[in-house]
Design a protein around this motif. Structure first.
Motif, PDB file in Angstrom:
ATOM      1  N   LYS A 110       0.838  -1.194   0.000  1.00 44.73           N
ATOM      2  CA  LYS A 110       0.000   0.000   0.000  1.00 44.73           C
ATOM      3  C   LYS A 110       0.876   1.248   0.000  1.00 44.73           C
ATOM      4  CE  LYS A 110      -3.340  -0.055   3.026  1.00 44.73           C
ATOM      5  NZ  LYS A 110      -4.165  -0.323   4.208  1.00 44.73           N
ATOM      6  N   GLU A 111       0.403   2.276  -0.680  1.00 43.89           N
ATOM      7  CA  GLU A 111       1.132   3.532  -0.699  1.00 43.89           C
ATOM      8  C   GLU A 111       0.996   4.205   0.661  1.00 43.89           C
ATOM      9  OE1 GLU A 111       0.119   6.097  -3.919  1.00 43.89           O
ATOM     10  OE2 GLU A 111       0.062   4.452  -5.351  1.00 43.89           O
ATOM     11  N   PRO A 112       2.085   4.822   1.121  1.00 44.90           N
ATOM     12  CA  PRO A 112       1.969   5.510   2.405  1.00 44.90           C
ATOM     13  C   PRO A 112       1.047   6.718   2.286  1.00 44.90           C
ATOM     14  CG  PRO A 112       4.112   5.925   1.409  1.00 44.90           C
ATOM     15  CD  PRO A 112       3.392   4.912   0.543  1.00 44.90           C
ATOM     16  N   GLU A 113       0.375   7.007   3.362  1.00 45.80           N
ATOM     17  CA  GLU A 113      -0.538   8.145   3.355  1.00 45.80           C
ATOM     18  C   GLU A 113       0.268   9.433   3.294  1.00 45.80           C
ATOM     19  OE1 GLU A 113      -3.439   8.239   6.455  1.00 45.80           O
ATOM     20  OE2 GLU A 113      -3.822   6.097   6.285  1.00 45.80           O
ATOM     21  N   ALA A 114      -0.231  10.360   2.488  1.00 45.01           N
ATOM     22  CA  ALA A 114       0.424  11.663   2.398  1.00 45.01           C
ATOM     23  C   ALA A 114       0.245  12.384   3.726  1.00 45.01           C
ATOM     24  CB  ALA A 114      -0.179  12.478   1.265  1.00 45.01           C
ATOM     25  N   PRO A 115       1.305  13.048   4.198  1.00 45.33           N
ATOM     26  CA  PRO A 115       1.149  13.766   5.463  1.00 45.33           C
ATOM     27  C   PRO A 115       0.132  14.889   5.306  1.00 45.33           C
ATOM     28  CG  PRO A 115       3.287  14.238   4.469  1.00 45.33           C
ATOM     29  CD  PRO A 115       2.622  13.186   3.633  1.00 45.33           C
ATOM     30  N   LYS A 116      -0.663  15.052   6.323  1.00 45.24           N
ATOM     31  CA  LYS A 116      -1.693  16.083   6.277  1.00 45.24           C
ATOM     32  C   LYS A 116      -1.048  17.443   6.522  1.00 45.24           C
ATOM     33  CE  LYS A 116      -5.445  13.138   7.822  1.00 45.24           C
ATOM     34  NZ  LYS A 116      -6.507  12.931   8.805  1.00 45.24           N
ATOM     35  N   ALA A 117      -1.556  18.424   5.805  1.00 44.17           N
ATOM     36  CA  ALA A 117      -1.064  19.787   6.001  1.00 44.17           C
ATOM     37  C   ALA A 117      -1.470  20.242   7.396  1.00 44.17           C
ATOM     38  CB  ALA A 117      -1.661  20.707   4.948  1.00 44.17           C
ATOM     39  N   PRO A 118      -0.591  20.997   8.030  1.00 42.69           N
ATOM     40  CA  PRO A 118      -0.968  21.458   9.365  1.00 42.69           C
ATOM     41  C   PRO A 118      -2.214  22.325   9.281  1.00 42.69           C
ATOM     42  CG  PRO A 118       1.064  22.515   8.620  1.00 42.69           C
ATOM     43  CD  PRO A 118       0.687  21.484   7.601  1.00 42.69           C
ATOM     44  N   ALA A 119      -3.051  22.153  10.259  1.00 39.82           N
ATOM     45  CA  ALA A 119      -4.299  22.901  10.284  1.00 39.82           C
ATOM     46  C   ALA A 119      -3.999  24.381  10.502  1.00 39.82           C
ATOM     47  CB  ALA A 119      -5.207  22.373  11.385  1.00 39.82           C
ATOM     48  N   GLY A 120      -4.610  25.210   9.686  1.00 34.49           N
ATOM     49  CA  GLY A 120      -4.422  26.653   9.825  1.00 34.49           C
ATOM     50  C   GLY A 120      -5.270  27.180  10.965  1.00 34.49           C
ATOM     51  N   PRO A 121      -5.190  28.472  11.169  1.00 33.91           N
ATOM     52  CA  PRO A 121      -5.995  29.058  12.247  1.00 33.91           C
ATOM     53  C   PRO A 121      -7.478  28.950  11.920  1.00 33.91           C
ATOM     54  CG  PRO A 121      -4.920  30.772  10.958  1.00 33.91           C
ATOM     55  CD  PRO A 121      -4.403  29.462  10.461  1.00 33.91           C
ATOM     56  N   THR A 122      -8.256  28.783  12.940  1.00 34.27           N
ATOM     57  CA  THR A 122      -9.702  28.692  12.759  1.00 34.27           C
ATOM     58  C   THR A 122     -10.277  30.091  12.575  1.00 34.27           C
ATOM     59  OG1 THR A 122     -10.170  28.857  15.107  1.00 34.27           O
ATOM     60  CG2 THR A 122      -9.795  26.640  14.225  1.00 34.27           C
ATOM     61  N   GLU A 123     -11.512  30.123  12.167  1.00 31.14           N
ATOM     62  CA  GLU A 123     -12.188  31.411  11.988  1.00 31.14           C
ATOM     63  C   GLU A 123     -12.199  32.187  13.300  1.00 31.14           C
ATOM     64  OE1 GLU A 123     -16.629  32.992  10.815  1.00 31.14           O
ATOM     65  OE2 GLU A 123     -15.988  31.053  10.033  1.00 31.14           O
ATOM     66  N   LYS A 124     -12.382  31.472  14.393  1.00 31.27           N
ATOM     67  CA  LYS A 124     -12.409  32.109  15.706  1.00 31.27           C
ATOM     68  C   LYS A 124     -11.054  32.740  16.025  1.00 31.27           C
ATOM     69  CE  LYS A 124     -13.394  31.122  20.550  1.00 31.27           C
ATOM     70  NZ  LYS A 124     -13.747  30.094  21.521  1.00 31.27           N
TER      71      LYS A 124
END
Length: 136
Positions: A110-124
């Motif tokens: 299986k292909e390794p999962e692509a790393p998720k982009a860091p979550a940006g700031p929320t609307e709050k």
């Protein structure tokens, strides 16, 4: 008529089709595993255990000794075939090991999962920053 159309919808749901596919594939895989155990692994286990056939291990509950399980059954003796339990445990361990090895090999394909982009700031968070900037 509504019964048949509802039944048809039920049968054609994706979950049912996926389940049916899994059952068919599982049945075919079971034959592969059973063949590997019976034809490849158990002969090696037989060599290690000196050719012991665990399925022939039994205790006659009437206290008499018999040459074989077949002889005990022919004599009408009630027997406790503890060897079948031993054989089932050995088979379980071997099948479990075999499936573990196959799944480990599958996971490597299986292909390794692509790393998720860091979550940006929320609307709050952004609104708090704007509020704080306006206060200054």
């Amino acid at each position: 008529m509504a019964f048949f159309s509802d039944f048809k919808k039920f049968l054609l749901k994706g979950d049912i089709v996926a389940l049916a596919t899994a059952v068919v594939i599982g049945g075919a895989f079971s034959k592969i595993v059973n063949s590997a155990v019976a034809d490849i692994i158990m002969p090696v286990v037989g060599l290690i255990t000196g050719g012991t056939d665990f399925t022939q291990k039994f205790i006659a509950l009437n206290g008499e000794n018999y040459e074989s399980l077949k002889a005990a059954k022919e004599a009408g003796a009630a027997v406790m075939t503890y060897g079948n339990l031993i054989q089932a445990i050995i088979n379980f361990i071997i099948v479990g090991l075999f499936i573990y090895i196959v799944l480990k090999a599958y996971e490597k394909t299986k292909e390794p999962e692509a790393p998720k982009a860091p979550a940006g700031p929320t609307e709050k968070d952004i609104l708090i920053e704007i509020r704080d900037a306006l206060k200054k």
